[in-house]
Design an enzyme around this catalytic site. Structure first.
Site, PDB file in Angstrom:
ATOM      1  N   HIS A   1       6.271  -5.335   0.880  1.00  0.00           N
ATOM      2  CA  HIS A   1       5.904  -4.028   0.913  1.00  0.00           C
ATOM      3  C   HIS A   1       4.738  -3.930   2.102  1.00  0.00           C
ATOM      4  O   HIS A   1       3.890  -4.804   2.232  1.00  0.00           O
ATOM      5  CB  HIS A   1       5.177  -3.454  -0.220  1.00  0.00           C
ATOM      6  CG  HIS A   1       6.402  -3.509  -1.437  1.00  0.00           C
ATOM      7  ND1 HIS A   1       7.697  -2.643  -1.354  1.00  0.00           N
ATOM      8  CD2 HIS A   1       6.562  -4.211  -2.619  1.00  0.00           C
ATOM      9  CE1 HIS A   1       8.192  -2.874  -2.402  1.00  0.00           C
ATOM     10  NE2 HIS A   1       7.800  -3.772  -3.143  1.00  0.00           N
TER      11      HIS A   1
ATOM     12  N   ASP B   1      16.033  -6.753  -1.693  1.00  0.00           N
ATOM     13  CA  ASP B   1      16.685  -7.683  -0.808  1.00  0.00           C
ATOM     14  C   ASP B   1      17.392  -9.061  -1.279  1.00  0.00           C
ATOM     15  O   ASP B   1      18.071  -9.406  -0.795  1.00  0.00           O
ATOM     16  CB  ASP B   1      15.936  -7.696   0.595  1.00  0.00           C
ATOM     17  CG  ASP B   1      15.440  -6.475   1.325  1.00  0.00           C
ATOM     18  OD1 ASP B   1      16.277  -5.404   1.010  1.00  0.00           O
ATOM     19  OD2 ASP B   1      14.516  -6.430   1.699  1.00  0.00           O
TER      20      ASP B   1
ATOM     21  N   LYS C   1      15.055 -11.665  -2.195  1.00  0.00           N
ATOM     22  CA  LYS C   1      14.442 -12.435  -1.360  1.00  0.00           C
ATOM     23  C   LYS C   1      14.158 -13.804  -2.620  1.00  0.00           C
ATOM     24  O   LYS C   1      14.350 -15.051  -2.172  1.00  0.00           O
ATOM     25  CB  LYS C   1      13.137 -12.209  -0.846  1.00  0.00           C
ATOM     26  CG  LYS C   1      12.364 -13.013  -0.303  1.00  0.00           C
ATOM     27  CD  LYS C   1      11.064 -12.647   0.603  1.00  0.00           C
ATOM     28  CE  LYS C   1      10.202 -11.909  -0.436  1.00  0.00           C
ATOM     29  NZ  LYS C   1       9.400 -12.603  -1.493  1.00  0.00           N
TER      30      LYS C   1
ATOM     31  N   PRO D   1       5.326 -11.258   0.219  1.00  0.00           N
ATOM     32  CA  PRO D   1       5.901  -9.940  -0.505  1.00  0.00           C
ATOM     33  C   PRO D   1       6.226  -8.969   0.799  1.00  0.00           C
ATOM     34  O   PRO D   1       5.686  -9.096   1.830  1.00  0.00           O
ATOM     35  CB  PRO D   1       4.677  -9.383  -1.197  1.00  0.00           C
ATOM     36  CG  PRO D   1       3.581 -10.099  -0.909  1.00  0.00           C
ATOM     37  CD  PRO D   1       4.037 -11.321  -0.297  1.00  0.00           C
TER      38      PRO D   1
ATOM     39  N   GLY E   1     -39.339   9.315   2.336  1.00  0.00           N
ATOM     40  CA  GLY E   1     -40.878   9.358   3.071  1.00  0.00           C
ATOM     41  C   GLY E   1     -40.937   8.075   4.041  1.00  0.00           C
ATOM     42  O   GLY E   1     -41.780   8.099   4.646  1.00  0.00           O
ATOM     43  N   LYS E   2     -39.762   7.633   4.808  1.00  0.00           N
ATOM     44  CA  LYS E   2     -39.887   6.857   5.865  1.00  0.00           C
ATOM     45  C   LYS E   2     -40.835   7.419   7.215  1.00  0.00           C
ATOM     46  O   LYS E   2     -41.699   6.769   7.576  1.00  0.00           O
ATOM     47  CB  LYS E   2     -38.324   6.552   6.351  1.00  0.00           C
ATOM     48  CG  LYS E   2     -37.759   5.659   5.754  1.00  0.00           C
ATOM     49  CD  LYS E   2     -36.160   5.696   6.201  1.00  0.00           C
ATOM     50  CE  LYS E   2     -35.474   6.899   6.582  1.00  0.00           C
ATOM     51  NZ  LYS E   2     -34.830   7.696   5.379  1.00  0.00           N
ATOM     52  N   SER E   3     -39.993   8.650   7.458  1.00  0.00           N
ATOM     53  CA  SER E   3     -40.960   9.036   8.721  1.00  0.00           C
ATOM     54  C   SER E   3     -42.328   9.591   8.644  1.00  0.00           C
ATOM     55  O   SER E   3     -43.154   9.338   9.345  1.00  0.00           O
ATOM     56  CB  SER E   3     -40.144  10.618   9.029  1.00  0.00           C
ATOM     57  OG  SER E   3     -38.660  10.375   9.393  1.00  0.00           O
TER      58      SER E   3
ATOM     59  N   SER F   1     -30.341   3.981   8.121  1.00  0.00           N
ATOM     60  CA  SER F   1     -29.891   2.543   8.236  1.00  0.00           C
ATOM     61  C   SER F   1     -29.357   2.088   7.166  1.00  0.00           C
ATOM     62  O   SER F   1     -29.825   0.849   6.650  1.00  0.00           O
ATOM     63  CB  SER F   1     -30.680   1.643   9.173  1.00  0.00           C
ATOM     64  OG  SER F   1     -31.981   1.487   8.541  1.00  0.00           O
TER      65      SER F   1
END
Lengths: 305, 640
Positions: B114, B35, B37, B112, B477-479, B546
């Protein structure tokens, strides 16, 4: 009753208010801020704004001058007298390694001298005192890459600037949170131009180093640049004799690297008059920008202020 | 030589006096390279003589080397700053430019055009009072014209210049200009309804390249009787800082040089103030009267929006940074839940349920985002369904804060209605928002006060409540370890409860999947449930992958200090994958299971967990013993 008389601020009033706002944000959020003080006209304006921002308190941070050992003598005497008069704390740091190496702009050239004495010296001082935020007097109109730098500009632990990874700054909200080791350079004069600086000095009657005013001074002409012989460390070429000429300086730095301009301007209005009618930009008097067109951007990525 | 140059030469003092009273206008230029600018901005700098000879010489050299205008000067090169941008020929960031005429100083935000740079444009627009929307006369109103207009309107810009550029390429035809103006006006009339911003539009036909209608009216367009661009910019009325609005002073800093002086420093964001005016401080709602307006240049009889001042008050009330001093007769509102428009600025999407740091003026709070009500297509303004907001996306979203803040709707005051969102880990500014209005829900749901509290419930059980938060990869092995720990605690007579990821997903969280958004919500619910369990006096074991630090931190912050123990079950991915107890890694590797942590979804390791157990160097039983021992050492349980 509301007043209808005072609805507009002038451009200087708005610039002043913005800069004061920036300084107060730093004072409120930084842990250990410092103001870089280079003794030049931009520093003079910054100091005046700092005095205003915290009045009637004193600015809640010290000033830091990175002295390369090659500043004009008049800058040093002005610095000490002015800071004393304002009752502020001044820290002067010189890169001792550089001094021990005998670094000199005459022997080692401008870029090595600037890198060791200025850039490395600044990093040393910031590390030594663990300053997390440092004010600088840079303006966006000085140079193209500055035009895109934020007001709060972050540096990595090794003081590098990453232009691709800058935080957006909206309204007047500044995100001052930093990660471990990061530091911030803050530029309260970002939106000022050279003309604004002079107009403000004029309006506020701010004391500046007498070198900005024309006076007969001993100079030699080196490749078209007028260099003032400020002390006997300056090596003379064969058949070279300093001549007394009425000159002044548009910008101040290390005397061997700062070109004088012939001038008869001895008052502020005359300086401004000369500036408005002159046709070269301010940084043209400094040697470090010329090398390549993106040189300032490169310097800043390496940690130059 | 211009009139100004003559005045500078003849009478510098007169010139300086004249320039002391200049006003200032900040504007933004919107458009793309195509354009023209950058050419327009370069032209403004050039025509207002802001270019020095050495810069001009550099421009001539650069124009020959990099320019796109043959032997003519390429003004665009003056403004394209960063080296990489100059090579690519596009402007990718916000650059600020300065020029001045005898009437005004101008600050131009050059951004800019875009779509992927929506955030940059919003940044530039946030401080602008006027927007120049550039349109190529050959192409008329385009998709991006609509986008630029929408963003300008969203950010509250009230003055628009519709700059129809490249008129030289359509033979300076009035018909072309009129058609574009009509089309634009029709589109723009619908905007204010969407954004609440009432705009005035000044259409100007231009050629930035040839200089038509830039400083002087074009001889090639005699049919145009409006102002030139510069003349419009010099005379358009400035609404600097909203001085007609209600008085608002966000307190930045409390000024206390000695025991006899206590002042409150800040930049007035709207309105005016005089000694004797009644003020109200938010959120405390305390009132007082202004005693003096202190500056280094002496006390002021009056101060207005845009000035940085220090106020002293008649009586001592407690005020600190973040408070908002308002006029007593029309104060701002206080609330902790809002409807807002959010513009997301980070590569990492905005996730509902995640918490961010919110900064509004000088106030800081923790914000939790609700799921977006909709996402706005910035090109068509359509409202689309959305579960999260990606980079450069705009959506309407409710926000809940951990405390009350003082605010005005953004449409009334940009400074007290706009906020930024900050990531709690990277500290990056990840989004910005504009407040529409407060939600009254929160103030209507009061905490039900109960006589039996956490301490008494815990005392009855003879234990200290705590959360043991097990985090680690699937199959780490968390649980198994959590199960051992619970058995041991029960054996010691402790009251416990184990929340297991898989089990909870069968019930409470069965509506959630495994996208990032759902993972965040999954953990948020578990964190809240564990908080209730702790309140019940229980030692709560939580066994969840998590994967994100932010949510683990959220869980930590819900309970008191010393109650949360993050336990990293540190099993390398190769080991967990080799075990593959549930056969999930195999499925994920085959692409049959999407968003699997460690494979195609990230796991952010804890930086400072209270405990770390390595399952490659100890058995689950040994790990459980280690954890029990640690809890004993830290005084959570007392088993001697």
């Amino acid at each position: 009753m509301k007043s209808l008389t005072l609805l507009h601020l002038t451009h200087l009033e708005r610039l002043e208010a913005e800069s004061i706002h920036i300084m107060r944000e730093v004072a409120a959020e930084a842990e250990n801020p410092v103001m870089l003080y280079s003794v030049g006209k931009d520093s003079a304006v910054m100091l005046q704004l700092a005095m205003k921002a915290f009045y009637p308190s004193k600015p809640p941070f010290p000033l830091l001058h990175v002295d390369t050992g090659w500043k004009f003598k008049e800058m040093i005497s002005f610095r000490d007298a002015h800071v004393k008069k304002l009752g502020l704390e001044l820290i002067v740091h010189t890169n001792q390694e550089g001094v021990d190496m005998g670094v000199s702009p005459f022997k080692h050239g401008s870029s090595m001298h600037t890198d060791i004495m200025k850039t490395q010296g600044l990093k040393q001082a910031l590390n030594k005192y663990k300053f997390d935020v440092a004010f600088g007097g840079a303006r966006r109109d000085e140079e193209k890459s500055r035009a895109k730098e934020r007001i709060f500009s972050f540096r990595t632990a090794d003081h590098r600037w990453d232009p691709k990874n800058q935080r957006p700054e909206l309204w007047n909200i500044y995100n001052t949170r930093k990660s471990e080791g990061e530091s911030i350079r803050v530029f309260p004069l970002s939106n000022w131009t050279e003309l604004d600086i002079w107009q403000y000095i004029y309006r506020e009657n701010i004391p500046i180093v007498p070198l900005y005013f024309a006076a007969p001074r001993p100079v030699v002409n080196r490749d078209g640049t007028l260099i003032m012989v400020d002390d006997d460390r300056m090596p003379m070429e064969k058949n070279e004799q300093p001549i007394m000429q009425s000159v002044r300086f548009r910008t101040l730095g290390c005397y061997p690297l700062t070109g004088a301009v012939p001038s008869k301007a001895t008052t502020l209005p005359e300086i401004i008059q000369e500036m408005l009618l002159t046709k070269t930009s301010e940084r043209a008097g400094r040697t470090i920008d010329h090398d390549q067109s993106a040189s300032m951007e490169k310097k800043k990525q390496e940690g130059y202020f | 030589m211009t009139f100004q140059d003559k005045l500078i030469k003849a009478d510098i003092n007169a010139y300086l006096d004249q320039h002391q009273t200049k006003s200032m206008l900040r504007f933004i230029t919107c458009g793309s390279v195509d354009d023209g600018k950058s050419t327009l901005i370069g032209r403004l700098l050039y025509d207002s003589k802001m270019i020095f000879e050495d810069q001009l010489a550099a421009l001539e050299v650069d124009s020959k080397k990099l320019g796109t205008q043959g032997d003519d000067l390429d003004f665009a090169l003056l403004v394209d700053g960063l080296a990489s941008e100059r090579e690519q020929g596009i402007t990718i960031d916000v650059a600020y430019r300065y020029f001045a005429t005898e009437k005004r100083k101008f600050i131009v935000a050059d951004t800019p055009g875009h779509e992927q740079y929506t955030r940059n444009m919003a940044t530039g627009a946030s401080t602008a009072e006027l927007a120049i929307i550039l349109v190529d006369a050959r192409h008329g109103v385009q998709t991006q014209t609509r986008r630029h207009s929408y963003i300008a309107s969203l950010l509250g810009i009230k003055k628009i210049v519709l700059a129809v550029n490249k008129m030289d390429l359509v033979d300076y035809d009035q018909g072309v200009f009129d058609k574009i103006v009509a089309e634009y006006s029709e589109f723009a009339s619908g905007l204010s309804e969407k954004t609440g911003t009432n705009q005035t539009i000044e259409p100007i036909p231009l050629s930035a390249l040839k200089g038509d209608n830039i400083t002087e009216n074009s001889k090639a367009m005699k049919w145009y009787h409006g102002p030139s661009l510069i003349s419009h910019l010099e005379t358009v009325e400035i609404d600097d800082g909203n001085s007609a609005g209600e008085f608002r002073l966000p307190v930045q800093w409390v000024n206390r040089p000695n025991l006899n002086f206590r002042g409150f420093s800040g930049l007035i964001s709207s309105g005016q103030i005089r000694p004797g005016d009644a003020i109200k401080v938010l959120p405390s709602a305390k009132t007082s009267t202004v005693k003096s307006i202190v500056t280094m240049d002496g006390d002021l009889p009056e101060a207005i929006a845009g000035q940085s001042i220090t106020l002293t008050l008649e009586n001592e009330i407690d005020i600190s940074r973040g408070d908002l001093i308002c006029s007593a007769h029309s104060p701002a509102e206080s609330a902790n839940q809002f409807e807002t428009t959010i513009l997301w600025m980070s590569d990492e999407a905005m996730l509902s349920g995640r918490s961010y740091i919110l900064k509004c003026g000088t106030q800081t709070a923790t914000a939790t985002m609700a799921p977006p009500k909709c996402r706005i297509n910035v090109n068509t303004l359509e409202e689309l369904a959305a579960r999260k907001l990606e980079l450069n996306e705009i959506g309407v979203c409710n926000v809940a804060l951990d405390k009350q803040i003082a605010f005005d709707p953004y449409s009334q005051n940009r400074d007290t209605g706009g906020f930024v969102l900050i990531d709690r880990y990277t500290n990056a500014t990840v989004g910005v928002g504009m407040i529409h209005f407060a939600l009254r829900r929160a103030s209507n749901i009061h905490w039900q006060a109960v006589d039996t509290d956490k301490n008494s419930r815990a005392a009855q059980k003879g234990q200290k409540p705590a959360i043991l938060w097990f985090t680690g990869l699937s199959g780490s092995g968390k649980s198994t370890i959590a199960n051992h720990v619970e058995k041991k605690l029960t054996a010691f007579g402790r009251h416990t409860y184990l929340l297991d990821g898989d089990n909870v997903r069968h019930g409470l969280n069965k509506d959630l999947g495994f996208t990032d958004v759902d993972r965040v919500e999954n953990i948020r619910r578990i964190a809240e449930v564990s908080k209730l369990m702790v309140d019940a006096g229980l030692i709560t074991l939580v066994s969840f992958i998590s994967p994100f630090r932010s949510e683990r931190r959220l869980a930590r912050e819900l309970v008191e200090e010393g109650e949360f123990f993050e336990i990293h079950v540190d099993t390398p991915l190769e080991v967990a994958e080799a075990r593959d107890v549930k056969g999930l890694y195999k499925k994920a590797r085959e692409g049959k299971l999407k968003n699997f942590t460690g494979i195609d979804s990230p796991y952010e390791e804890p930086e400072n967990p209270e405990m770390r157990v390595s399952t490659t160097s100890m058995s689950a039983e040994e790990a459980a013993d280690f954890i029990i021992q640690q809890l004993n050492n830290q005084g959570v349980i007392d088993i001697g």
